[in-house]
Enzyme design. Structure first.
Site, PDB file in Angstrom:
ATOM      1  N   TYR A  32       0.836  -1.189   0.000  1.00 16.73           N
ATOM      2  CA  TYR A  32       0.000   0.000   0.000  1.00 16.73           C
ATOM      3  C   TYR A  32       0.879   1.251   0.000  1.00 16.73           C
ATOM      4  CZ  TYR A  32      -3.721   3.195   1.308  1.00 16.73           C
ATOM      5  OH  TYR A  32      -4.600   4.230   1.339  1.00 16.73           O
ATOM      6  N   GLU A  33       1.870   1.257   0.888  1.00 13.85           N
ATOM      7  CA  GLU A  33       2.787   2.400   0.941  1.00 13.85           C
ATOM      8  C   GLU A  33       3.503   2.584  -0.392  1.00 13.85           C
ATOM      9  OE1 GLU A  33       4.391   0.551   4.682  1.00 13.85           O
ATOM     10  OE2 GLU A  33       5.134   2.590   4.954  1.00 13.85           O
ATOM     11  N   ASP A  35       2.487   1.651  -3.402  1.00 12.80           N
ATOM     12  CA  ASP A  35       1.556   2.136  -4.421  1.00 12.80           C
ATOM     13  C   ASP A  35       1.299   3.628  -4.279  1.00 12.80           C
ATOM     14  OD1 ASP A  35       1.360  -0.277  -5.657  1.00 12.80           O
ATOM     15  OD2 ASP A  35      -0.420  -0.906  -4.559  1.00 12.80           O
ATOM     16  N   SER A  80       1.442  -5.020 -17.031  1.00 10.16           N
ATOM     17  CA  SER A  80       1.080  -4.791 -15.648  1.00 10.16           C
ATOM     18  C   SER A  80      -0.384  -4.343 -15.641  1.00 10.16           C
ATOM     19  CB  SER A  80       2.004  -3.720 -15.100  1.00 10.16           C
ATOM     20  OG  SER A  80       1.719  -3.490 -13.762  1.00 10.16           O
ATOM     21  N   GLU A 110     -12.850 -10.265 -11.327  1.00  9.58           N
ATOM     22  CA  GLU A 110     -12.099 -11.406 -10.801  1.00  9.58           C
ATOM     23  C   GLU A 110     -11.362 -10.953  -9.559  1.00  9.58           C
ATOM     24  OE1 GLU A 110      -9.474 -12.735 -13.953  1.00  9.58           O
ATOM     25  OE2 GLU A 110     -10.995 -12.099 -15.378  1.00  9.58           O
ATOM     26  N   LYS A 112      -7.975 -10.535  -7.444  1.00 11.64           N
ATOM     27  CA  LYS A 112      -6.569 -10.355  -7.789  1.00 11.64           C
ATOM     28  C   LYS A 112      -5.753 -11.186  -6.808  1.00 11.64           C
ATOM     29  CE  LYS A 112      -3.285  -6.794  -9.114  1.00 11.64           C
ATOM     30  NZ  LYS A 112      -2.069  -7.176  -8.413  1.00 11.64           N
ATOM     31  N   ASP A 114      -2.620 -12.831  -5.049  1.00 10.35           N
ATOM     32  CA  ASP A 114      -1.328 -12.245  -4.731  1.00 10.35           C
ATOM     33  C   ASP A 114      -0.263 -13.333  -4.674  1.00 10.35           C
ATOM     34  OD1 ASP A 114       0.253 -10.146  -4.297  1.00 10.35           O
ATOM     35  OD2 ASP A 114      -0.317  -9.813  -2.212  1.00 10.35           O
ATOM     36  N   ARG A 133       7.043 -13.487 -15.249  1.00 11.99           N
ATOM     37  CA  ARG A 133       6.782 -12.234 -15.921  1.00 11.99           C
ATOM     38  C   ARG A 133       8.070 -11.465 -16.204  1.00 11.99           C
ATOM     39  NH1 ARG A 133       2.675  -7.581 -13.863  1.00 11.99           N
ATOM     40  NH2 ARG A 133       4.314  -7.154 -12.354  1.00 11.99           N
ATOM     41  N   GLU A 169      -1.452 -17.019 -11.844  1.00 12.98           N
ATOM     42  CA  GLU A 169      -0.698 -16.577 -10.683  1.00 12.98           C
ATOM     43  C   GLU A 169      -0.376 -17.804  -9.842  1.00 12.98           C
ATOM     44  OE1 GLU A 169      -0.287 -13.263 -10.660  1.00 12.98           O
ATOM     45  OE2 GLU A 169       0.305 -12.746  -8.616  1.00 12.98           O
ATOM     46  N   LYS A 308      -7.364  -2.033  -5.648  1.00 12.73           N
ATOM     47  CA  LYS A 308      -6.621  -2.575  -4.506  1.00 12.73           C
ATOM     48  C   LYS A 308      -7.415  -2.413  -3.215  1.00 12.73           C
ATOM     49  CE  LYS A 308      -2.492  -3.644  -6.298  1.00 12.73           C
ATOM     50  NZ  LYS A 308      -1.157  -3.413  -5.786  1.00 12.73           N
ATOM     51  N   CYS A 405      16.043 -17.958  32.095  1.00 16.18           N
ATOM     52  CA  CYS A 405      17.144 -18.493  32.900  1.00 16.18           C
ATOM     53  C   CYS A 405      18.222 -17.453  33.193  1.00 16.18           C
ATOM     54  CB  CYS A 405      17.754 -19.718  32.223  1.00 16.18           C
ATOM     55  SG  CYS A 405      18.719 -19.305  30.755  1.00 16.18           S
ATOM     56  N   CYS A 420      19.526 -17.712  23.486  1.00 13.15           N
ATOM     57  CA  CYS A 420      19.973 -18.044  24.835  1.00 13.15           C
ATOM     58  C   CYS A 420      20.875 -19.259  24.691  1.00 13.15           C
ATOM     59  CB  CYS A 420      18.788 -18.388  25.744  1.00 13.15           C
ATOM     60  SG  CYS A 420      19.311 -19.200  27.262  1.00 13.15           S
ATOM     61  N   CYS A 426      18.195 -24.174  30.305  1.00 13.80           N
ATOM     62  CA  CYS A 426      17.098 -23.237  30.085  1.00 13.80           C
ATOM     63  C   CYS A 426      15.801 -24.020  29.875  1.00 13.80           C
ATOM     64  CB  CYS A 426      17.442 -22.352  28.889  1.00 13.80           C
ATOM     65  SG  CYS A 426      16.225 -21.081  28.554  1.00 13.80           S
TER      66      CYS A 426
HETATM   67  P1  AMP Z   1       0.637  -5.546 -10.795  1.00 15.94           P
HETATM   68  O1  AMP Z   1       1.678  -6.557 -10.434  1.00 15.94           O
HETATM   69  O2  AMP Z   1       0.117  -4.789  -9.634  1.00 15.94           O
HETATM   70  O3  AMP Z   1       1.028  -4.703 -11.972  1.00 15.94           O
HETATM   71  O4  AMP Z   1      -0.625  -6.381 -11.278  1.00 15.94           O
HETATM   72  C1  AMP Z   1      -0.563  -7.178 -12.416  1.00 15.94           C
HETATM   73  C2  AMP Z   1      -0.490  -8.610 -11.989  1.00 15.94           C
HETATM   74  O5  AMP Z   1      -1.638  -9.007 -11.268  1.00 15.94           O
HETATM   75  C3  AMP Z   1      -0.480  -9.524 -13.168  1.00 15.94           C
HETATM   76  O6  AMP Z   1       0.798  -9.697 -13.689  1.00 15.94           O
HETATM   77  C4  AMP Z   1      -1.002 -10.799 -12.577  1.00 15.94           C
HETATM   78  O7  AMP Z   1       0.068 -11.614 -12.199  1.00 15.94           O
HETATM   79  C5  AMP Z   1      -1.715 -10.403 -11.317  1.00 15.94           C
HETATM   80  N1  AMP Z   1      -3.088 -10.883 -11.254  1.00 15.94           N
HETATM   81  C6  AMP Z   1      -3.621 -11.527 -10.190  1.00 15.94           C
HETATM   82  N2  AMP Z   1      -4.881 -11.860 -10.432  1.00 15.94           N
HETATM   83  C7  AMP Z   1      -5.191 -11.448 -11.665  1.00 15.94           C
HETATM   84  C8  AMP Z   1      -6.357 -11.530 -12.479  1.00 15.94           C
HETATM   85  N3  AMP Z   1      -7.479 -12.092 -12.023  1.00 15.94           N
HETATM   86  N4  AMP Z   1      -6.296 -11.002 -13.716  1.00 15.94           N
HETATM   87  C9  AMP Z   1      -5.161 -10.422 -14.177  1.00 15.94           C
HETATM   88  N5  AMP Z   1      -4.027 -10.318 -13.455  1.00 15.94           N
HETATM   89  C10 AMP Z   1      -4.026 -10.828 -12.214  1.00 15.94           C
HETATM   90 ZN    ZN Z   2      17.528 -19.265  28.739  1.00 13.98          ZN
END
Ligand code: AMP
Ligand code: ZN
Length: 664
Positions: A32-33, A35, A80, A110, A112, A114, A133, A169, A308, A405, A420, A426
């Site tokens: 998150y940070e 992004d 991407s 769909e 996403k 991870d 990739r 993935e 996200k 200990c 330790c 211990c």
């Molecule tokens: P990012 O890495 O944030 O640029 O996101 C792109 C990556 O999301 C792609 O390379 C995929 O590996 C991944 N991804 C995960 N789920 C999906 C999905 N349902 N459709 C397309 N990409 C996906």
């Molecule tokens: Zn100890």
């Protein structure tokens, strides 16, 4: 700071984070940070294009090509995705689409996943190659590793297109991830931080047999190729499913942006029940014709958008930092928090990992801290709310002595954890070691549980695992929750464990870094505890797949006088400290130095029996063909690509009867 400098600094920072994440697999900030920073840079560059760097992190997918794996250029570029964080972002996107497309637009929604993205090519129904990739244009050929993933079909059935790529993935489901970590903690290794990095790290392992042991899964989301007769993304998903690929069922077709938003709201809550990590939703224009009209920007399709999820985050107070001592003596600091609700569970504790982590966060008792639940099961503290810091707070000094200990702690260079060193005195180490000794994969002592072990140690009835063999029924009956019958079972269980084979006894000793596999290797090589105890570091390190770290640990274990006494006692009590005569009788050196690849189905033997025979006769089994392969033992249905490779490398293919002849 002037704008140009700001752009430069931000780019450099992001590049470093990209490197940490993609190349080292060791991110130091949350996605998150990252992004947010990337978005900042994008905005600055849009405003001041004259200052944008040519190779700005916004211009590339990130990721350098790692050596050792063959580099393969993608036939179809792996783009991407553009990221969005709010409903407004999505509505803006819809407006951009509507400017280019007149007809009504439908979307697929769909999840996403991870993990690590992968592109797999099939030709004539056979898995030809699997490529990471990489930088989007070219990636690493990780075919051998991907082939070990059970949910990836090696051969297709039915009516498949002659040639196509499928994208997906590779993920590590939570359950398997936790299991892997339990095993690592067992042998004194540091646990992996999160499933995603472990999944992508797994793909780059040199030994595909190691990969095979990891419970990876491959989730697919699109088929690419020419003349496939597929008109929409939703059809693509259905087709992939029909062909035998794993396509999660969550995907739906949305006829409006409202329906998309509903999908997002639903999964924002329900994703926590999924068996694997997701970090958002991917929305795609459904019609492939429309996708073509929309086209691509420099790095992402215009027809798709990632939304996200915000990692669930709350703030709460840090009440206390306590320290746990593990079986190996490793110290883990734990944050005790004011209980707080987070993603459907009450959080009271969070791991602080080690001293460096405490320093990095500059976390202090009394601080308000932000707790995040990401992929990990255990929540983590990501930052301190400095605006709420108490005036008189002081930096946290790391403990210098064992909380159990009082022995001064040590930290070896290059290690993150403090230890330790009081191995023999211990309590948590003593108890943990005996608990490991009796565990299922070790001595498997029925009738004795972890709590009873703690009780026995605390009552002074046992001091190490060899004392178990002198316990009497009369001694245990007075213990809490012990009855005549359970005491009998306990003693019987201990007696039965004398039959457990040597390799498992070796594992049970709890020598650091000696897990099940290493124990097996050592048992086979040295054949007895006496021989192993005499081995030198150099000696050990020459054994196949035994590294210097393991060698040093083994030598240190047997150098201890206390351990020598324990070994003597185990021997006296009749525990198996050498290979049985059966095991020894079947061992020869006939195949020494030869490497075999086993492929196909056999008539007289199972594959496992065949592998066992190879190993018993001193040979090695490998899962993939290389120039080092001595023979391929082929049964029915040997894969055509294997055959081709064998012919290319001029490796002799023999059948099971030829093989049996060899070892006669
Ligand atoms: P990012 O890495 O944030 O640029 O996101 C792109 C990556 O999301 C792609 O390379 C995929 O590996 C991944 N991804 C995960 N789920 C999906 C999905 N349902 N459709 C397309 N990409 C996906
Ligand atoms: Zn100890």
């Amino acid at each position: 700071m002037d704008i140009q400098q700001q752009i430069k600094t931000l780019s450099e920072e992001l590049r470093q984070h990209n490197h940490n994440y993609y190349v080292l697999d060791k991110p130091t900030i949350s996605d998150y940070e990252f992004d947010i920073k990337l978005k900042q840079l994008k905005e600055l560059e849009a405003q001041f294009p004259e200052f944008a760097e040519e190779d700005s992190p916004t211009q590339r997918v990130g990721g350098e090509i790692t050596k050792n794996f063959e580099t393969v250029v993608h036939e179809h570029r792996m783009y991407s995705l553009e990221n969005s964080y709010s409903k407004e972002d999505l509505l803006d996107w819809e407006i951009r689409i509507k400017k280019l497309i007149d007809d009504p637009v439908q979307y697929t929604c769909e999840l996403k996943y991870d993990g690590a993205s992968i592109s797999i090519t099939y030709e004539h129904g056979i898995l030809l190659k699997a490529v990471t990739r990489g930088d989007g244009t070219q990636g690493d050929n990780v075919t051998a590793n991907v082939k070990t993933i059970k949910s990836v079909p090696l051969k297709l059935k039915g009516n498949y297109p002659p040639k196509f790529d499928i994208r997906g993935e590779i993920v590590l489901p939570f359950e398997g991830f936790n299991k892997m970590n339990e095993d690592r903690i067992e042998i004194g290794e540091e646990p992996y931080r999160n499933p995603r990095n472990t999944a992508s790290g797994s793909l780059k392992l040199q030994d595909s047999a190691e990969v095979a042991k990891r419970p990876l899964e491959c989730l697919l989301y699109t088929i690419i190729g020419t003349n496939l007769g597929i008109k929409t993304q939703f059809e693509s998903l259905e087709r992939a499913r029909q062909l035998g690929f794993k396509v999660p069922s969550a995907a739906t077709l949305a006829t409006s942006m409202d329906a998309v938003l509903e999908f997002i709201d639903y999964w924002n809550v329900h994703r926590h029940a999924l068996p694997y990590e997701t970090d958002g939703v991917v929305i795609k224009v459904n019609d492939l014709q429309q996708q073509e009209e929309l086209g691509y920007t420099a790095k992402a399709p215009r027809w798709a958008m990632a939304y996200k999820f915000k990692a669930d985050q709350v703030s709460t107070r840090l009440n206390e930092i306590t320290y746990q001592v593990g079986r190996t003596g490793a110290i883990t600091p734990v944050a005790n928090l004011e209980p707080v609700e987070l993603a459907g569970t009450t959080v009271k504790r969070a791991s602080l990992h080690n001293a460096d982590q405490i320093n990095k966060l500059d976390i202090r008792v009394g601080d308000e801290v932000f707790v995040e639940k990401g992929g990990e099961i255990i929540p983590k503290i990501i930052a301190v709310d400095l605006t709420k810091r108490l005036e008189n707070s002081k930096p946290t000094p790391y403990i210098t002595h064992c909380p159990e200990c009082q022995t001064p702690l040590v930290r070896t260079e290059g290690e993150a954890q403090h230890y330790c060193p009081n191995y023999n005195g211990c309590k948590p180490q003593i108890i943990g070691r005996i608990q490991h000794f009796i565990s299922r994969k070790a001595m498997d002592i029925e009738g004795l549980g972890g709590e009873t072990v703690a009780l026995l140690v605390n009552e002074g009835l046992i001091h190490d695992y060899s004392d178990l063999y002198e316990l009497t029924k009369e001694q245990v009956i007075p213990l809490e929750r012990m009855a005549e019958k359970s005491a009998e079972n306990l003693i019987k269980g201990i007696e039965l464990s004398k039959q457990i084979p040597f390799e498992r006894v070796l594992y049970a000793l709890g020598i650091r870094y000696v897990g099940e596999t290493v124990a097996k290797k050592l048992a086979k090589h040295y054949k007895s505890m006496d021989a192993l105890a005499k081995a030198t570091i150099i000696d050990l390190a020459t054994v196949d797949e035994i590294g210097i770290k393991i060698a040093e640990s083994v030598v240190a274990f047997f150098a201890s006088e206390k351990n020598q006494i324990i070994m003597e006692r185990l021997k006296r009590f009749g525990v198996q400290l050498e290979l049985s005569s059966d095991q020894l009788a079947n061992q020869t050196d006939t195949l020494k130095g030869q490497i075999f690849v086993v492929s196909g189905v056999f008539e007289t033997l199972s594959r496992d029996e065949l592998k066992q025979l190879i190993e018993n006769n001193g040979g090695k089994v490998s899962s993939s063909i290389s120039a080092k392969t001595s023979f391929i033992i082929a049964g029915d249905n040997m894969g055509p690509s294997k055959r081709q490779k064998a012919e290319q490398l001029n490796i002799l293919i023999i059948n099971e009867y030829d093989f049996l002849q060899k070892i006669k």
